[in-house]
Design an enzyme around this catalytic site. Sequence first.
Site, PDB file in Angstrom:
ATOM      1  N   HIS A 181       1.011  -1.201  -0.050  1.00  0.00           N
ATOM      2  CA  HIS A 181      -0.030  -0.100   0.063  1.00  0.00           C
ATOM      3  C   HIS A 181       1.079   1.456  -0.029  1.00  0.00           C
ATOM      4  O   HIS A 181       1.905   1.142   0.704  1.00  0.00           O
ATOM      5  CB  HIS A 181      -0.942   0.006   1.285  1.00  0.00           C
ATOM      6  CG  HIS A 181      -0.219   0.053   2.544  1.00  0.00           C
ATOM      7  ND1 HIS A 181      -0.079   1.579   3.155  1.00  0.00           N
ATOM      8  CD2 HIS A 181       0.130  -0.672   3.178  1.00  0.00           C
ATOM      9  CE1 HIS A 181       0.403   1.134   4.211  1.00  0.00           C
ATOM     10  NE2 HIS A 181       0.558  -0.217   4.364  1.00  0.00           N
ATOM     11  N   ASP A 193       6.539   1.774   5.846  1.00  0.00           N
ATOM     12  CA  ASP A 193       4.967   1.358   5.933  1.00  0.00           C
ATOM     13  C   ASP A 193       4.207   2.486   5.046  1.00  0.00           C
ATOM     14  O   ASP A 193       3.660   3.177   5.347  1.00  0.00           O
ATOM     15  CB  ASP A 193       4.364   1.620   7.598  1.00  0.00           C
ATOM     16  CG  ASP A 193       2.901   1.117   7.628  1.00  0.00           C
ATOM     17  OD1 ASP A 193       2.673   0.371   6.728  1.00  0.00           O
ATOM     18  OD2 ASP A 193       2.442   1.631   8.389  1.00  0.00           O
ATOM     19  N   GLU A 227      -5.018   1.218   2.788  1.00  0.00           N
ATOM     20  CA  GLU A 227      -4.956   0.321   3.667  1.00  0.00           C
ATOM     21  C   GLU A 227      -4.757   0.923   5.062  1.00  0.00           C
ATOM     22  O   GLU A 227      -5.250   0.222   5.999  1.00  0.00           O
ATOM     23  CB  GLU A 227      -3.341  -0.282   3.665  1.00  0.00           C
ATOM     24  CG  GLU A 227      -3.290  -1.587   4.526  1.00  0.00           C
ATOM     25  CD  GLU A 227      -2.770  -1.377   5.853  1.00  0.00           C
ATOM     26  OE1 GLU A 227      -2.752  -2.582   6.887  1.00  0.00           O
ATOM     27  OE2 GLU A 227      -2.225  -0.280   5.953  1.00  0.00           O
ATOM     28  N   GLU A 228      -4.138   2.126   5.319  1.00  0.00           N
ATOM     29  CA  GLU A 228      -4.309   2.678   6.820  1.00  0.00           C
ATOM     30  C   GLU A 228      -5.553   3.198   6.958  1.00  0.00           C
ATOM     31  O   GLU A 228      -5.972   3.360   8.245  1.00  0.00           O
ATOM     32  CB  GLU A 228      -3.388   3.949   6.486  1.00  0.00           C
ATOM     33  CG  GLU A 228      -1.946   3.627   6.373  1.00  0.00           C
ATOM     34  CD  GLU A 228      -1.130   2.902   7.711  1.00  0.00           C
ATOM     35  OE1 GLU A 228      -2.058   2.581   8.575  1.00  0.00           O
ATOM     36  OE2 GLU A 228      -0.149   2.520   7.248  1.00  0.00           O
ATOM     37  N   GLU A 254       4.115  -5.905   4.438  1.00  0.00           N
ATOM     38  CA  GLU A 254       4.023  -5.144   5.471  1.00  0.00           C
ATOM     39  C   GLU A 254       5.104  -4.532   6.017  1.00  0.00           C
ATOM     40  O   GLU A 254       6.167  -4.894   5.902  1.00  0.00           O
ATOM     41  CB  GLU A 254       2.677  -5.424   6.085  1.00  0.00           C
ATOM     42  CG  GLU A 254       1.182  -4.898   5.744  1.00  0.00           C
ATOM     43  CD  GLU A 254       1.109  -3.387   6.012  1.00  0.00           C
ATOM     44  OE1 GLU A 254       2.236  -2.858   6.744  1.00  0.00           O
ATOM     45  OE2 GLU A 254       0.320  -2.744   5.822  1.00  0.00           O
ATOM     46  N   HIS A 330       4.712   4.531  11.985  1.00  0.00           N
ATOM     47  CA  HIS A 330       3.500   5.655  12.075  1.00  0.00           C
ATOM     48  C   HIS A 330       4.007   6.955  12.784  1.00  0.00           C
ATOM     49  O   HIS A 330       3.518   7.684  13.412  1.00  0.00           O
ATOM     50  CB  HIS A 330       2.354   5.210  12.897  1.00  0.00           C
ATOM     51  CG  HIS A 330       1.506   4.044  12.021  1.00  0.00           C
ATOM     52  ND1 HIS A 330       0.444   3.758  12.464  1.00  0.00           N
ATOM     53  CD2 HIS A 330       1.985   3.789  10.815  1.00  0.00           C
ATOM     54  CE1 HIS A 330      -0.053   2.990  11.610  1.00  0.00           C
ATOM     55  NE2 HIS A 330       0.584   3.052  10.509  1.00  0.00           N
TER      56      HIS A 330
END
Length: 891
Positions: A181, A193, A227-228, A254, A330
């Site tokens: 993603h 990510d 995706e998030e 991922e 994140h």
Amino acid sequence: MRNKEKENDQMVRQRVRNHNRDFLPQHHGTRTRNNKYLLPTPTSHLVIVLALLLVLCLLITYLEKQLPTPLMEEDAATHPGRFISERAMKDLVNLTSIGPRPTGSYENEVLAVRCLATRINKIIKDAKSSHKIWLDLQKTSGAFPLSFLDGMTNVYRNVQNIIVKVGPNSGSHHSLLMNCHFDTVQDSPGASDDGASCAVMLEIFRVITQRDEPLNNNLILLFNGGEENLMEASHGFITKHKWAKEVRAFINLEACGAGGREVLFQAGPNNPWLMQKYSESVPYPYASSLAQEIFQSGIIPGDTDFRIFRDFGNIPGLDFAWSTNGYVYHTKYDNVEQIPLGTLQRTGDNILALTLNMINSQEIVEAELHSEGNLIFFDFLGAFIVRWSQLLNRFMNIIAVAFSVYTVKQNMIAATDHDVKKNVYWRHLCMTAVSAICSWLLGILACITIAVILTSIGCTMSWYARPVWIFFLYISPALAVPMAFILGLSHIQRKVFSSPWTVFQLYCDGYQIAWTSILTFCTLLSVRSGFVAWMWTFFPCIVSLLQRITYRRWRDWKWLVLHVGVILLPFCQCFYLILGAMGLYIPIMGRAGSGNYSEIVLAGITSAMFVLLFSFITPLILLVRRPTRILGLFGGLSLVAIILLILTPLGFPYSGDPASPAPQRFMIAHTKQVFHDSSGREYHHESGYWLVDMDVNSPQSVKSIVPHIEQAKMVHTSSEECRRQLYCGFPYLLPVITFLGKTHWIPAPDPPVPIPVTLKLVSKENIGKNLLNMTFTITGPDHMGIMMAPANGFQLQSWSFVEGEPLVGPKWNERDTYFIYYGCASDPVPWTFWIILKGEGRINETLDIAVTSHFLHGLHKTSPGLDQLLQYFPSWTTVSAWVATYSSWKF
């Protein structure tokens, strides 16, 4: 002469009967004439053993961090068909230079799509003619229930997918799907990510299209843009795209960290051929069914697109993730500087080899014929994959249990061949088996006690930025406390048995019985991670067997070397597993929420793993002449560590070093609250900064630095605010109220809200006996949430979001709640939906409903007041902040 021969025969027979009786010279530790119990092993021998174990652990730690030499663009000519990590890095730099890419933002929906499409078209243009390639851009809308966190229903609109299919010119109806993603959370460039995974896929696509040999089947590359937003784009592909029905298996890439090695942590469901292909093809394996069971248990608060492909596409697959350096996950630190070229090279080599093996295999054509069964799997120190079927696993477990019973029985026979009666030995054997379990529990309890003390005095999470503290705080006591316990208890056995070697064997058998019991339960419950218990049951049996065969008369240092030497194999493998687990959960503890008591949880997990790891090392204390010196050393190390943490800055848990960050995380929403009564009248209006406590130290850790914290009011989930309003009256982006023990509220002026939320009841009518239909229309920004709770006497029977029974969330005032997450990637329009309530309650009090809005990107993401607040936060923090609203109504 005959008398002399008779005496010799009696001596021979006596020695034969006592060949396992510890018939040793005095200096090896038998009872002397004054009945003094002497210990046979100098203290230095145990020190040497412990030093050897420490060296092995450091060596394994070093080897675990090694990465292959990256290939540069100038190496392409001499390495045809190889993955070139420098090219992948350039693609990653181009993607991350766009900045954060939350779903719905211009950066994600336009710039990222343009960046990827440009690169894909360039690869297609340069592709060999032996391949047929299709490119498709999908915009998709839909909804699905998601039993993740507190449970939610996910509704999405116009999320985007970039999809490439490459296959043979002759055509095929069977495809392997590979997924990444390109969207990110707000405030993060998303290098790991999941931009790096997309860069890896681009390079794999290039390598494959430059091959002269055509593929036997199709490869579908899915670059998903949502995706998030809780796996929206992957759901849109697998349920709506025209190529979805031809997918036979998938590979999902991922990250929950950056750099290091990618771990295969989910495989299946069933379809053992997937693991077979993995073990056959990848040059650098790293996989564990133990990791799969831990992840799928829900202990780790995360999820991936693996769930979507498995649950909504009924497709088996393999799930890979980087887990090293989870500190940057994140956050703003998730940039290309955190990803070494060796990481891209390793992942690229593995996934490329795996892809070619799977896509050219017969199994992908006949996947349904190879779907039955499941595998137990793990890599041995990163060298190769060990795997076996569940049927074989059950058989191996039964053999190990039987072998264990046999060796324990033989040890008992050997010990009772002389003056010790069987019932006496059996009683002491049962006592040592119970003491083995008690020693584990005491070791864990001691570590938890240390954690409770540190928590009570505010010295927590020292290990967050400096994991070495874990050794002194929780690993050292995990060995010393069980040693001290069995050493004290062994005085009972010393009154009965004449040799310390017998006592030592008795306690080893006690630990073996404990492990055999664990293995039995794992077998009965079909626990695939039971291979750990199998190792600690089987290898001690080998030790016992070899000791009787090889060293029947002499139990000196040779016997000790044999014991340690055989135990080293499971010890090294289990430490290797523990090392991977610690690399994952240490950073997670920093974002686990204030209600989870990170220090205590980490102490419990760490001590549990290490008391089990030290099971057959612990009894060595029984052979030492001066055991108090060893125990004093461990106790002194832990005491000095605690004193240093309390009295010096060495215990400060966070770091803002860009090269090695370990920041404290904050989430702040500048929130406007508006509450309405049943008549639609606004009766409460308040604004403030809502601080989500991500760890046990917040927000007190910045109280002396950020002046606003002085006004912070704690809001606990049991507070009055939470009883009056759904989700405490706060704009939860995700349904995580049961995961957060508390949050804080700081009064502030109203934030600017460019797109206000409106909720209109379009109709409310009876449609049958005790059935009430209510239709609503909502307007607002591209990220919203709906929380609703039917009044007492009513039940939510159905709604327009998804078919089937609505997914229920946590209780609120003894009423069911429902959480709907809404994400719109582009072209927002008013959102109309209906619900049907069933019941006999009062018709004028049917429903509590709240609508939240979140401005996660763009010019209105922050406010002047929020920007000013953020400037006070120190460099060792990272703050994710946005403007949000919460509005509630009663109908």
